[in-house]
Scaffold this motif. Structure first.
Motif, PDB file in Angstrom:
ATOM      1  N   ARG A 139       0.832  -1.190   0.000  1.00 43.66           N
ATOM      2  CA  ARG A 139       0.000   0.000   0.000  1.00 43.66           C
ATOM      3  C   ARG A 139       0.867   1.240   0.000  1.00 43.66           C
ATOM      4  O   ARG A 139       2.015   1.220   0.455  1.00 43.66           O
ATOM      5  N   GLN A 140       0.284   2.309  -0.516  1.00 42.77           N
ATOM      6  CA  GLN A 140       1.011   3.567  -0.574  1.00 42.77           C
ATOM      7  C   GLN A 140       0.056   4.704  -0.267  1.00 42.77           C
ATOM      8  O   GLN A 140      -0.931   4.908  -0.990  1.00 42.77           O
ATOM      9  N   ALA A 141       0.353   5.415   0.810  1.00 40.50           N
ATOM     10  CA  ALA A 141      -0.421   6.586   1.187  1.00 40.50           C
ATOM     11  C   ALA A 141       0.226   7.815   0.570  1.00 40.50           C
ATOM     12  O   ALA A 141       1.424   7.800   0.248  1.00 40.50           O
ATOM     13  N   PRO A 142      -0.529   8.898   0.412  1.00 40.83           N
ATOM     14  CA  PRO A 142       0.031  10.117  -0.188  1.00 40.83           C
ATOM     15  C   PRO A 142       1.257  10.600   0.574  1.00 40.83           C
ATOM     16  O   PRO A 142       1.238  10.702   1.799  1.00 40.83           O
ATOM     17  N   GLY A 143       2.317  10.867  -0.164  1.00 40.17           N
ATOM     18  CA  GLY A 143       3.533  11.385   0.446  1.00 40.17           C
ATOM     19  C   GLY A 143       4.374  10.359   1.168  1.00 40.17           C
ATOM     20  O   GLY A 143       5.380  10.708   1.790  1.00 40.17           O
ATOM     21  N   LYS A 144       3.971   9.103   1.093  1.00 37.99           N
ATOM     22  CA  LYS A 144       4.719   8.048   1.786  1.00 37.99           C
ATOM     23  C   LYS A 144       5.222   7.014   0.785  1.00 37.99           C
ATOM     24  O   LYS A 144       4.721   6.899  -0.327  1.00 37.99           O
ATOM     25  N   GLU A 145       6.197   6.246   1.231  1.00 38.75           N
ATOM     26  CA  GLU A 145       6.717   5.184   0.389  1.00 38.75           C
ATOM     27  C   GLU A 145       5.764   3.996   0.391  1.00 38.75           C
ATOM     28  O   GLU A 145       4.966   3.805   1.312  1.00 38.75           O
ATOM     29  N   ARG A 146       5.894   3.198  -0.658  1.00 39.78           N
ATOM     30  CA  ARG A 146       5.089   1.986  -0.730  1.00 39.78           C
ATOM     31  C   ARG A 146       5.545   1.031   0.373  1.00 39.78           C
ATOM     32  O   ARG A 146       6.743   0.815   0.563  1.00 39.78           O
ATOM     33  N   GLU A 147       4.580   0.465   1.099  1.00 39.86           N
ATOM     34  CA  GLU A 147       4.935  -0.407   2.212  1.00 39.86           C
ATOM     35  C   GLU A 147       4.263  -1.767   2.077  1.00 39.86           C
ATOM     36  O   GLU A 147       3.160  -1.893   1.531  1.00 39.86           O
ATOM     37  N   PHE A 148       4.946  -2.744   2.609  1.00 44.80           N
ATOM     38  CA  PHE A 148       4.463  -4.121   2.591  1.00 44.80           C
ATOM     39  C   PHE A 148       3.272  -4.278   3.521  1.00 44.80           C
ATOM     40  O   PHE A 148       3.246  -3.714   4.620  1.00 44.80           O
ATOM     41  N   VAL A 149       2.294  -5.072   3.076  1.00 45.81           N
ATOM     42  CA  VAL A 149       1.119  -5.370   3.891  1.00 45.81           C
ATOM     43  C   VAL A 149       1.060  -6.864   4.227  1.00 45.81           C
ATOM     44  O   VAL A 149       1.004  -7.248   5.387  1.00 45.81           O
ATOM     45  N   ALA A 150       1.060  -7.693   3.187  1.00 43.28           N
ATOM     46  CA  ALA A 150       0.948  -9.139   3.395  1.00 43.28           C
ATOM     47  C   ALA A 150       1.428  -9.854   2.138  1.00 43.28           C
ATOM     48  O   ALA A 150       1.456  -9.262   1.052  1.00 43.28           O
TER      49      ALA A 150
END
Length: 121
Positions: free
Chosen positions: A38-49
Motif C-alpha cells: 500500500r502507498q499513502a500520499p507522500g509516503k513510500e510503498r509499504e508491505f502489507v501481506a
C-alpha cells in the motif's frame, strides 16, 4: 507473464471491513507468490501481506497482524485481502504484485494498477 487487477476498494468508516481481490490472468498464476502493498500520499510503498504460491507460507506486516487476512484460490486465479478493524491509518492505494520469490520488499516483477481504500474517522 501475469496480469493483475485489484478490486474491492472503497470508502469505509473506522472499525469497518473491506475485502480486496487481486484477479490474475495467465495459466501460471499458481507458480507465483503474491504480495499486497500500500502507498499513502507522500509516503513510500509499504508491505502489507504476502502469500506463497501454494498458500502455505504467509507473511504480514506488524501493523496489520490480527486485522488483515490474506488468502488465495488458485482455481479462480485470485488472491484476497480481508481487512477488518480498519482505521484512518490504513487509508492508501493498495496494490497486489506477483513474483517468483516470496519477499516483503517491493521487488516484485508484476503489479496491478491499485485500488483506493479510504477509511473515515
Amino acid at each position: 507473464q501475469v496480469q493483475l487487477v485489484e478490486s474491492g476498494g472503497g470508502l469505509v468508516q473506522t472499525g469497518g471491513s473491506l475485502r480486496l481481490s487481486c484477479a490474475a490472468s495467465g495459466r501460471t498464476f499458481s507458480s507465483y507468490h503474491i504480495g499486497w502493498f500500500r502507498q499513502a500520499p507522500g509516503k513510500e510503498r509499504e508491505f502489507v501481506a504476502a502469500i506463497s504460491n501454494g498458500g502455505v507460507r504467509i507473511l504480514y506486516a506488524d501493523s496489520v497482524k490480527g486485522r488483515f487476512t490474506i488468502s488465495r484460490d488458485n482455481v479462480k486465479n485470485t488472491v484476497y485481502l480481508q481487512m477488518n478493524s480498519l482505521s484512518p491509518e490504513d487509508t492508501a492505494v493498495y496494490y497486489c504484485a506477483a513474483n517468483f520469490r516470496l519477499t516483503t520488499t517491493p521487488n516484485y516483477d508484476y503489479w496491478g494498477q491499485g485500488t483506493q481504500v479510504t477509511v473515515s474517522s
